[in-house]
Design a protein around this motif. Structure first.
Motif: not given
Lengths: 364, 179
Positions: B123-128, B167-170, B174-177
């Protein structure tokens, strides 16, 4: 590379990928055998197309404005003037062989098998009134109220030149305003569903486009009323077989009414042709001829809209402009039982237009 | 339809030559050899099974003509991957990603089963945005160098590095949140 990044790479590589269609190769070979071709980009380094496009656009804008000015002044000297196009159009007197447009460069081929009239299920078409609510949004955030409106499409039985036809009329209004007829009317053959005649009215009636089609040709006239009325016309040789379905509905608005007759099913795909604007405003001004509109059932969804909850085919439609540079995409949700388009999404250059079915009224 | 099967002994260069000459059997053999990998790449770039199949379809339908321009200086699989990535990016730029069209009661029968952790990551990758996702996929999954990615995307190698970092930062944010 840090440990965290290595972990991330490993996790990314392990993300699951769904199985692909086992019949994909058969589809590829079948399409190639039918003559479908795709022009691929180079596999080498990317060419800076973006900058080339900017340069080309500037050149076209500068050169085009000069050329259009010159062409229109030439046309004015020979144009038909303020004559009523309807009688001329129906009698076919306006279009001589000399007015035939030049062949388009690099004609595009349909991606899927052409939909033939023999494959249609005409029993699924019925008279009715479909009212849609439309919303246009930009960048997924902004909704422009001026595009928040309603469209009502009416499908009735009628006749054209003594032959049975379906008649599609359009009414529209912005939010809060009463619906009123736009003047747009189209006749399609009741058996082949090919367009026979259409009238499109824009700019408070000042612009009128009239089209009529025979088995092999289309005739188009454009009248722009103003201080001086301009009239242009053109002929298009239809580049597809006489039993192949096509539409002259560039925005695929009226064509929605006919979707019920198309035999949609899981993994179904088919192509029709779309004709565009081909009236001549001077030598070489043909802007669009006929391009394939590729239609594919992409999935199945249950969709809730104001008119109810429907089990739908999710249908992707895609057309390409000449040169295969710009593609236009629609997604439509077509109810499986009735064949109505209950929701659609049109992808514009920088906006999205959503439309949902608000109501359906049967006609007696 | 019956799909022709070539001899397994045939090499890639021969198959490319026969495909260029219009042999459906050779095209089928190249598809069997490279199709699954190209599909995975297309799926990771597009995030949609339908789009990925479309992309692979276009690659192989256009391959015999495209091979006229293939000069055999590099490996065919690398050339095909570059071609596939370029088509995928062209298609994705031309139309909004279908992932945003997901509706309620989405037909999940054909989607892969996801573990909760991989579901979050996907989901995090899709949101990029596409500009970041393409670099992430090409670098971290496909293993291209920044200079190769730069060539493929028509950007500079520095821009590729910057996009990867973003990308990695985002993704981390996202995963941290979500935790």
């Amino acid at each position: 590379m840090t440990d965290h990044q290595s972990e991330l790479s490993a996790a990314l590589r392990q993300l699951p990928v769904p199985e692909f269609d086992p019949d994909l190769l058969a589809r590829i070979l079948r399409n190639r055998a039918m003559g479908v071709r795709v022009s691929l980009p180079s596999g080498g380094p990317a060419f800076p197309w973006r900058w080339l496009a900017v340069a080309a656009t500037v050149t076209v804008l500068i050169g085009g404005s000069w050329w259009v000015t010159m062409s229109f002044s030439e046309i004015r000297a020979s144009r038909v003037g303020a004559r009523d196009p309807f009688g001329e159009l129906l009698s076919g007197r306006l279009w001589s062989e000399e007015s035939l447009p030049a062949s388009p460069p690099g004609r595009l081929l349909p991606r899927y098998p052409l939909i033939r009239s023999g494959s249609l299920d005409l029993t699924r078409l019925s008279e009715g009134l479909w009212t849609y609510h439309s919303m246009r949004s930009t960048e997924g955030i902004l909704s422009e109220p001026s595009f928040d409106g309603r469209t009502r499409l009416r499908l009735t039985r009628g006749s054209y030149s003594g032959e049975p036809a379906w008649v599609i009329t359009t009414e529209g209004a912005s939010a809060g305003q009463p619906l009123r007829g736009s003047g747009d009317t189209a006749y399609v053959d009741a058996v082949t569903l090919r367009p026979l005649y259409s009238l499109t009215v824009r700019n408070q009636g000042r612009t009128r486009i009239v089209e009529s089609f025979s088995v092999s040709r289309g005739f188009q006239s454009l009248t722009i009323k103003g201080s001086k009325t301009s009239f242009f016309s053109g002929v298009l040789e239809l580049p597809f077989p006489p039993d192949a379905i096509f539409t002259n509905d560039w925005l695929v608005e009226r064509f929605r009414m006919l979707m019920a007759a198309i035999p949609l099913a899981k993994d179904w795909s088919g192509s029709i042709y779309q004709t565009g604007f081909f009236a001549r405003a001077g030598p070489g001004t043909v802007t669009q001829h006929a391009v394939p509109l590729n239609i594919r059932v992409a999935g199945r969804d249950r969709v809730s809209v104001p008119a109810g909850r429907f089990d739908c085919w999710r249908v992707d439609l895609e057309s390409h402009s000449a040169g295969d540079v710009i593609s236009t995409r629609w997604t439509m949700w077509v109810s499986r039982d009735k064949g109505w388009v209950v929701k659609s999404e049109f992808q514009g250059s920088d906006y999205v237009r959503d439309e949902v079915l608000v109501s359906y009224e049967p006609l007696k | 339809m019956a799909i022709p099967v070539p001899s397994p002994a045939e090499g890639v260069a021969e198959l490319a030559e026969q495909t260029r000459a219009g042999s459906p059997a050779a095209l089928g053999a190249l598809y069997r050899r490279f199709g699954p990998g190209l599909y995975r790449l297309a799926y990771r770039l597009s995030g949609s099974k339908e789009d990925a199949e479309d992309i692979v379809h276009d690659v192989f339908v256009g391959l015999p003509e495209a091979l006229q321009r293939y000069e055999e200086r590099g490996r065919l699989d690398a050339w095909l991957k570059r071609l596939t990535a370029r088509i995928a990016l062209m298609k994705l730029r031309a139309g909004r990603r279908r992932a945003t069209l997901r509706l309620e009661d989405h037909d999940t029968a054909t989607e892969p089963q996801r573990q909760p952790e991989t579901g979050e990551l996907q989901a995090a990758v899709d949101a990029l945005p596409l500009s970041l996702r393409s670099v992430l996929v090409l670098k971290e999954i496909e293993g291209y160098s920044h200079s190769e990615i730069a060539e493929m995307l028509g950007i500079s190698a520095v821009a590729s590095r910057v996009r990867l970092m973003r990308a990695i930062s985002r993704l981390r944010r996202t995963l941290g949140e979500n935790r």
